[in-house]
Design an enzyme around this catalytic site. Structure first.
Site, PDB file in Angstrom:
ATOM      1  N   ARG A  12       0.867  -1.170   0.000  1.00  0.00           N
ATOM      2  CA  ARG A  12       0.000   0.000   0.000  1.00  0.00           C
ATOM      3  C   ARG A  12       0.904   1.221   0.000  1.00  0.00           C
ATOM      4  NH1 ARG A  12      -0.528   2.798   4.877  1.00  0.00           N
ATOM      5  NH2 ARG A  12       0.398   1.777   6.700  1.00  0.00           N
ATOM      6  N   ASP A 193       5.536   6.482  -2.620  1.00  0.00           N
ATOM      7  CA  ASP A 193       6.604   5.899  -3.442  1.00  0.00           C
ATOM      8  C   ASP A 193       7.792   5.424  -2.616  1.00  0.00           C
ATOM      9  OD1 ASP A 193       5.109   6.579  -5.778  1.00  0.00           O
ATOM     10  OD2 ASP A 193       5.873   8.630  -5.624  1.00  0.00           O
ATOM     11  N   ARG A 194       7.567   5.184  -1.332  1.00  0.00           N
ATOM     12  CA  ARG A 194       8.613   4.700  -0.418  1.00  0.00           C
ATOM     13  C   ARG A 194       9.751   5.713  -0.207  1.00  0.00           C
ATOM     14  NH1 ARG A 194       4.712   1.778  -0.239  1.00  0.00           N
ATOM     15  NH2 ARG A 194       4.759  -0.451   0.202  1.00  0.00           N
ATOM     16  N   LEU A 195       9.501   6.989  -0.523  1.00  0.00           N
ATOM     17  CA  LEU A 195      10.507   8.020  -0.288  1.00  0.00           C
ATOM     18  C   LEU A 195      10.229   8.628   1.094  1.00  0.00           C
ATOM     19  CD1 LEU A 195      12.847   8.977  -2.109  1.00  0.00           C
ATOM     20  CD2 LEU A 195      11.492  11.009  -2.615  1.00  0.00           C
TER      21      LEU A 195
END
Length: 217
Positions: A12, A193-195
């Site tokens: 997610r 975006d996992r940033l």
């Protein structure tokens, strides 16, 4: 088990917030208090649950959840049976780590440091604040020791309840409190975006100012 359970497509995105240096309190204990309150307001049903990682004298790790009961500038405190695996680990190797995770706000906090046992008086005070049946359960259980079955465990509690009908069961001396004295905090905010945003607080020794640094995700 036969075959692989594949979760490579289970994911997610993290959409609940962002974290900037200007958002952080200079004191990581105050920052933790702010995030604890926010997690509770966001509807987390167990915001004080924290994973406690310990290791024995040989370095074998062990992990479980405990409940934060109080904290101040000295450290974070919980209570448990010192005969348990975590108690035995901490007796042999006091270095430990804690993690809070609050998915409602996409946040986690990692804390590392050295654990110490609280005075007997702290354990005594908190033990007698607990509900009567919680006191009975703590006294009936020799935590982490094998037992034949559930019936045998319930029989131990029933015997204590009969002996102490008013709930005034005494605290077993093995039931103690612990404090983790942190030298490292990490505040993690999930981002798209996992940033992710990550900030650490470190100090070389007790009494020094905390140094804050952003980390790459």
């Amino acid at each position: 088990m036969e075959g692989e359970i594949d979760h490579r497509s289970t994911r997610r995105d993290f959409v609940h917030g962002e974290l900037h240096r200007r958002d952080l309190d200079p004191d990581p204990f105050r920052q933790l208090a702010i995030w604890l309150e926010a997690a509770e307001k966001a509807g987390n049903f167990d915001p004080t649950a924290m994973a406690l990682a310990t290791a024995d004298a040989q370095g074998h790790p062990s992990l479980r959840y405990v409940l934060l009961k109080h904290f101040d500038a000295e450290g974070l405190c919980w209570y448990t049976d010192s005969r348990s695996r975590k108690g035995q680990d901490l007796a042999a190797n006091p270095w430990a780590a804690l993690v809070f995770y609050w998915p409602e706000v996409d946040r986690q906090v990692r804390i590392e440091g050295k654990a110490e046992m609280l005075p007997e008086s702290a354990a005594e005070d908190y033990f007698h604040q607990r509900p009567p049946r919680s006191r009975l359960a703590a006294s009936a259980s020799e935590q982490s020791r094998p037992i034949a079955d559930r019936a045998a465990l319930e029989a131990r509690m029933a015997e204590l309840a009969e002996r102490y009908p008013d709930g005034s069961v005494p605290r077993n001396p093995a039931w103690r409190g612990y404090r983790l004295i942190p030298d490292h905090f990490e505040f993690w905010q999930g981002r798209r975006d996992r940033l992710h945003d990550r900030f650490v607080y470190d100090r070389p020794s007790a009494g020094d100012d905390w140094r804050v640094q952003r980390l790459m995700p």
